[in-house]
Every structure is written in C-alpha cells, then in structure tokens.
Design a protein around this motif. Sequence first.
Motif, mmCIF file in Angstrom:
data_model
loop_
_atom_site.group_PDB
_atom_site.id
_atom_site.type_symbol
_atom_site.label_atom_id
_atom_site.label_comp_id
_atom_site.label_asym_id
_atom_site.label_seq_id
_atom_site.Cartn_x
_atom_site.Cartn_y
_atom_site.Cartn_z
ATOM 1 N N THR A 49 0.832 -1.198 0.000
ATOM 2 C CA THR A 49 0.000 0.000 0.000
ATOM 3 C C THR A 49 0.868 1.250 0.000
ATOM 4 O O THR A 49 2.065 1.204 0.301
ATOM 5 C CB THR A 49 -0.936 0.018 1.218
ATOM 6 O OG1 THR A 49 -0.166 -0.182 2.416
ATOM 7 C CG2 THR A 49 -1.966 -1.089 1.107
ATOM 8 N N HIS A 82 -7.156 -13.554 -5.920
ATOM 9 C CA HIS A 82 -7.408 -12.568 -4.868
ATOM 10 C C HIS A 82 -6.249 -11.574 -4.781
ATOM 11 O O HIS A 82 -6.466 -10.358 -4.702
ATOM 12 C CB HIS A 82 -7.587 -13.293 -3.530
ATOM 13 C CG HIS A 82 -7.660 -12.386 -2.341
ATOM 14 N ND1 HIS A 82 -8.809 -11.727 -1.981
ATOM 15 C CD2 HIS A 82 -6.703 -12.034 -1.432
ATOM 16 C CE1 HIS A 82 -8.568 -10.990 -0.896
ATOM 17 N NE2 HIS A 82 -7.302 -11.163 -0.552
ATOM 18 N N SER A 83 -5.016 -12.072 -4.821
ATOM 19 C CA SER A 83 -3.843 -11.195 -4.744
ATOM 20 C C SER A 83 -3.788 -10.259 -5.942
ATOM 21 O O SER A 83 -3.541 -9.049 -5.795
ATOM 22 C CB SER A 83 -2.567 -12.039 -4.675
ATOM 23 O OG SER A 83 -2.582 -12.908 -3.564
ATOM 24 N N ARG A 106 -6.057 -15.372 1.121
ATOM 25 C CA ARG A 106 -7.344 -14.672 1.206
ATOM 26 C C ARG A 106 -7.742 -14.410 2.651
ATOM 27 O O ARG A 106 -8.590 -13.557 2.927
ATOM 28 C CB ARG A 106 -8.436 -15.515 0.543
ATOM 29 C CG ARG A 106 -8.393 -15.580 -0.969
ATOM 30 C CD ARG A 106 -9.259 -16.703 -1.500
ATOM 31 N NE ARG A 106 -8.675 -18.011 -1.224
ATOM 32 C CZ ARG A 106 -9.339 -19.163 -1.310
ATOM 33 N NH1 ARG A 106 -10.627 -19.164 -1.630
ATOM 34 N NH2 ARG A 106 -8.730 -20.307 -1.070
ATOM 35 N N PRO A 113 -10.418 -4.124 3.281
ATOM 36 C CA PRO A 113 -9.746 -3.625 2.074
ATOM 37 C C PRO A 113 -8.245 -3.650 2.300
ATOM 38 O O PRO A 113 -7.770 -3.487 3.429
ATOM 39 C CB PRO A 113 -10.286 -2.196 1.944
ATOM 40 C CG PRO A 113 -11.575 -2.195 2.699
ATOM 41 C CD PRO A 113 -11.386 -3.161 3.827
ATOM 42 N N LEU A 114 -7.481 -3.851 1.238
ATOM 43 C CA LEU A 114 -6.037 -3.993 1.376
ATOM 44 C C LEU A 114 -5.405 -2.796 2.066
ATOM 45 O O LEU A 114 -4.469 -2.944 2.870
ATOM 46 C CB LEU A 114 -5.406 -4.199 -0.005
ATOM 47 C CG LEU A 114 -3.910 -4.527 -0.013
ATOM 48 C CD1 LEU A 114 -3.646 -5.853 0.696
ATOM 49 C CD2 LEU A 114 -3.382 -4.571 -1.438
ATOM 50 N N ASP A 120 -6.276 -9.284 -7.916
ATOM 51 C CA ASP A 120 -7.386 -8.326 -7.887
ATOM 52 C C ASP A 120 -7.145 -7.215 -6.875
ATOM 53 O O ASP A 120 -7.461 -6.045 -7.123
ATOM 54 C CB ASP A 120 -8.697 -9.049 -7.565
ATOM 55 C CG ASP A 120 -9.178 -9.937 -8.713
ATOM 56 O OD1 ASP A 120 -8.665 -9.777 -9.837
ATOM 57 O OD2 ASP A 120 -10.037 -10.803 -8.463
ATOM 58 N N ARG A 121 -6.599 -7.572 -5.700
ATOM 59 C CA ARG A 121 -6.333 -6.558 -4.672
ATOM 60 C C ARG A 121 -5.213 -5.614 -5.117
ATOM 61 O O ARG A 121 -5.283 -4.408 -4.927
ATOM 62 C CB ARG A 121 -5.960 -7.213 -3.347
ATOM 63 C CG ARG A 121 -7.048 -8.062 -2.709
ATOM 64 C CD ARG A 121 -8.151 -7.239 -2.020
ATOM 65 N NE ARG A 121 -9.013 -6.524 -2.947
ATOM 66 C CZ ARG A 121 -9.959 -7.096 -3.693
ATOM 67 N NH1 ARG A 121 -10.160 -8.397 -3.630
ATOM 68 N NH2 ARG A 121 -10.706 -6.382 -4.509
ATOM 69 N N SER A 159 -6.225 -3.055 -7.688
ATOM 70 C CA SER A 159 -7.317 -2.171 -7.282
ATOM 71 C C SER A 159 -6.748 -0.871 -6.728
ATOM 72 O O SER A 159 -5.542 -0.736 -6.520
ATOM 73 C CB SER A 159 -8.184 -2.848 -6.216
ATOM 74 O OG SER A 159 -7.496 -2.879 -4.963
ATOM 75 N N GLU A 202 -6.960 0.012 -3.854
ATOM 76 C CA GLU A 202 -6.552 -0.207 -2.471
ATOM 77 C C GLU A 202 -5.034 -0.333 -2.350
ATOM 78 O O GLU A 202 -4.475 -0.128 -1.272
ATOM 79 C CB GLU A 202 -7.205 -1.483 -1.930
ATOM 80 C CG GLU A 202 -8.730 -1.472 -1.953
ATOM 81 C CD GLU A 202 -9.323 -2.855 -1.717
ATOM 82 O OE1 GLU A 202 -8.545 -3.792 -1.406
ATOM 83 O OE2 GLU A 202 -10.549 -2.994 -1.827
#
Length: 617
Positions: A68, A136-137, A191, A202-203, A139-140, A143, A145
């Motif tokens: 992030t 999942h990884s 996940r 959210p990440l 997509d996050r 995003s 996020e």
Amino acid sequence: MRGWLLFLLLAVGLPAWAAHGYSQFGEFRYPAGFAHFDYVNPNAPKGGEISLVPPTRLSNFDKYNPFTLKGSAPPGLGDLVFESLLTPTLDEPTVAYGLLAEDISVSADHLSAVFRLNPLARFSNGDPVLAADVKHSFDRLTSKEAAPQYRTIFGEVRGATVLGERTIRFDFKRANAELPLIVGSLPVFSRKWGVVDGKVKPLDQIVTDLPIGSGPYRIGKVNFGRDITYERDPAYWAKDVNVRRGMFNFDRITYKIYKDNTAQLEAFKAGEFDYIQAFIAREWARAYTGKAFDSGQLIKRELQHGNAGDFQGFQFNTRRDKFKDPRVREAIGLAMDFEWLNRQLFYNAYTRVRGFFVASDFEAKGLPGPDELALLEPLRAQLPPGLFTEPVPLPPVTSLDPASGQTLRDNLRRARKLLNDAGWHYRDGALRNDKGEPFTVEILDSGGSMGRIVTPIAKNLEKLGIQVNYKVIDFAILQKRMDVFDFDVTSSRSVGSEAPGTELLERFGSKAAGIEGSSNVIGVRDPAVDALLDQVISARTRPQLVASVRALDRVLRFGHYVVPHWYSGVHRVAWRAGLFEVPAVMPRYYQPESWITSTWWATPANREALRLRLEKK
C-alpha cells in the motif's frame, strides 16, 4: 533442450504443461528437473542467525503491509515472507523458474499464460496455496486499495481467471513477450490475511495484521518501528524444491534501523549487527578502518558483479514551471564539477553516470544507428532536430588546466546563455524571470550525506544568480513529499537492470506521471517517450529490446531531466568474521543483501551460540 521444446510447443499452439519456467527469448540455463542453482551450496546447514541494516534510507516502519501507498513497511518483508508464481535467478536475465507454480503454458499468440500451482505450496498458516488466492492477490493489487505502481506494472494484464483449484489463466491486452514474467512475479498472499469476523478488510486497511505468505520466514520479535526479526519456518513447504534448495539457511534474520550513517557505522564496529553495505566513498576509505579491521575481526571486501550500473542523479520535478524548459535543466547540470568531486571527495572511486542505462548494452552512444533510426524517424516531428545530427549528450567535463580542455568557467558561461535563452536574466542581485521572480532551488535529502556534494554545486549556481536551499528531512517525510510530488530536486538511485521492460512505464510513462506514489518522480509526459516505451515492451527479440531501450535513453538524455551522478563497478561490503560461510560460486547478477540472506549460511560457532541463547530462554 527443454527451453527449445517450450519454444516449439508455443510456436505450434500445443499445450506446454511440461514447461518448468519461462524465458522471454526462448533460452534456459537450467533444464527441467535441475537439482539446484549453481550459485548455492545444496548441503548448506540450517541454523544460526545474521543481523544487518537495510541498504535503503529507511528510518522507521509503521506497518506490515508492503503493498500500500501510505506508511513504511519493514525491510526484508517482501523477499522473506511473500513468494511469487515464478522466481528469477542470479545468473541469467529474462528467465524465471517455477516456484508457487510448477508449470507454465503460454499461448501461441502470446495473449495468455496458464500457471499450474505446486500441490506442495502452503501458506504460513498451513493452508494450501490455491488459484483463488492468486486471483485474490491480483485483484487486490490492481485495485485502488494498493499502491498505484501495481496498476502500472500489471496494466497490460486484462484479468485473471480461475480454471481449477490449482490452475489460473492470465489474459493479456496485447502480445508482449515479457508479460508472463510480469505475472509470474505477482506476490501471492492468503485470502485470510486481514479477515476480521468473517469479513476481509480492504487492502489499504490491512496495516499491522501479521502477513499470511508462503515464504521461508515469518515475523518474529519486533521492536515496532525500529528493529524486526524474521524466523525461519521449520515447515517451509519449498525447502526441498530445486529453486530453493540450499537457500534461506539462517534461523533468524534481524534488520536494525539507525537514523544516521555515523551511528550505524559505529554500531557495526561495536558489534550490534553483522553486515553492512557502504555507499559513501569517503566513509569506505576513511571510516571503515581501525583495530577490528586490522585484526581481521571485521572483513572489508569489494565484491565483483556483472550487474548493469545503477542509475543515480539529481532529479528535477518538471511539474514545476521553472523546470519545464530543458535548457534550464541542462544549465543547472553544467554547474556540477564531477571531476573535482571525484578527486577531492570520492578518492577517485567513481565513474560518471552518462545516461539512464549505465554500463550496459542499452546505453545510447554517439549518433543513432540504423536500428535506432527505424524507431526514431516516425517520431521526428516530436523530437529535437539535434537528436538526429548530434551525438547523444554526455555530462560536461571539467579540468583544472584550461589548456587541456573544457573548464568549469566555460560550462558556467554556457549555462548562463542557456538560462538567458530560456527567459531568465540576472538583475537586482538574482536570476529572475520576466515576472521578476528569483530562481530558487530546494534540494531535499534524508541522510545529510549529500551536503558536502551540494555545497560546491550551490556555490557554482550562485555565480549564475540561483539560490540553493539544501534541506535535510526524515526519510518518512521525504517519502511522503515524493509521493505527492512536492519537491524541486532530490537525489535518487535506481538499481540497474539486465533486461529493462514494463517497469519503465512506471518510471517514464505519461500515465504514471499523474499518479501519486509512482516512480515517475521527474514527471515525464512526452508522447515520443511513450511511443518508445511501447516498442520496449513489445520487443520479441534481444536485439529489438536493445535498440528500443537505446532509443529511449537517447530521447531522455536530450531532455536533460536529471543531473547524472556516478556509479561504482563493485559492491562495497563488510561483515563480522567467523560467523558466516559463503558459496563457492559467485552469482553474476545480484545485490549483496539478498544474495547474503538467501545463500550464505552460519558457521558451527554461530549456530551453537544461537542454540545456547534459545535454551536459556
């Protein structure tokens, strides 16, 4: 042989489930079923520990999430805790071998790649690594996020589709031979990371939740914000897998963080940690000395490597009006006397950086050749005419002896003319524009080590009427200002690459220039650069890649976006004697920190000391 088989299968569009890795240009050093990488000791014993400091300017950390934008993650987290589908090697570029994925198949049209996961792969909580975790990884990370650079890195990936429990397909927006390597580098996390009361955060709200990765280490003892220890997972799933055999041998890896170089070096001499890398020539020559070095208690080495040179330089923020004109940027660059700096401050330890792809096949030289011209001619209307008729710009050279060539005074005269032509004139005691505004430059630094370099440059710029304000701030504050592009000039270093590619979109692409937190801190927004970046990432052969990167280097250098610094052809490192053993074979392409933590191992005395200390607890 297997590399040729993979190439043939892809060419005719047949399934290639036997592929043990992916090569961008079709050649493998290691065949399917290889035992281990050449640069490791497959019989290295496990145990013992190492403590070190990060090579970056990190001053603290405040989160356990490296993905992030806000905050600072601890050093080592990405390499030790998280893993990817494929893993690169330290002895060949543009190739990666299966890690979480045991097989990879690329479609004949290069518009998709299918990965089949290793059934042995496990997260640190014991759960299997499944295709749903990979999606999942992805997509996050793509995003809003996540830090924005991931959206650039994976920007050519259309999406990820789960085909089965352990099978996933990535679809690409266009054919690009590098994309299978890019998606193969995707960091994968569970996940369940950040799940609270059955709901996934959210990440960007996962901050201090302990990571659930598949890597060889878990987070151990932490002095939050300062020091962190990683403990080897005794149940690590890949300890006997060929791409991990003989690697990650220390039971504990500890990173210690100090706020300034002097305190850090004195702590090393006092025995507070075991390994350090030096980046300041003066310190290497004058401070890495004393009884401990003389007696052999501390070992000091210059390690050879085959890396492309690292780029380093003062970078202009071209979002600021005063830096928009390339003549202004070129003029400021003329005020740096590298030869004097190298002689008086650096002990002649450095070579001048000439361009963005230092000491590599990708560095532009002289006039453009036919392969570059084929790429540059369609862009002629967008490029300066001199780019086609003049040699690629080189940093100015000075001499104390005017009879031997160019002098600093000559360079400053040239700089004054460039500034006048750009609308900046000396009056009322300062260099001013048509509005009467004085030309001031703020140079930011986080460690203070640039002070002795900035001082002579500032004196030279004062002769032109430019006032320099050198400001030392904490690294965390500097990073925040860089993320939002709130700076005039700062110094930065980029690790050289043997195969530049999609990451250049993040450094020089117009889209990245408007995204906070991107690596395009310069703010390059040039359609010609974008067109050449497109050629870089579309290259299907090594010669095509070389030509396109050289053309890119040429265009960037004619833009004078940076004041090039210097580089060294060796890694300068020191460590405590009697604690470590080193593999017999040196890798060709490596950074010392990751090479040491991944392939060195502890001596019997080191292992016994840790065992006794743990027993006492």
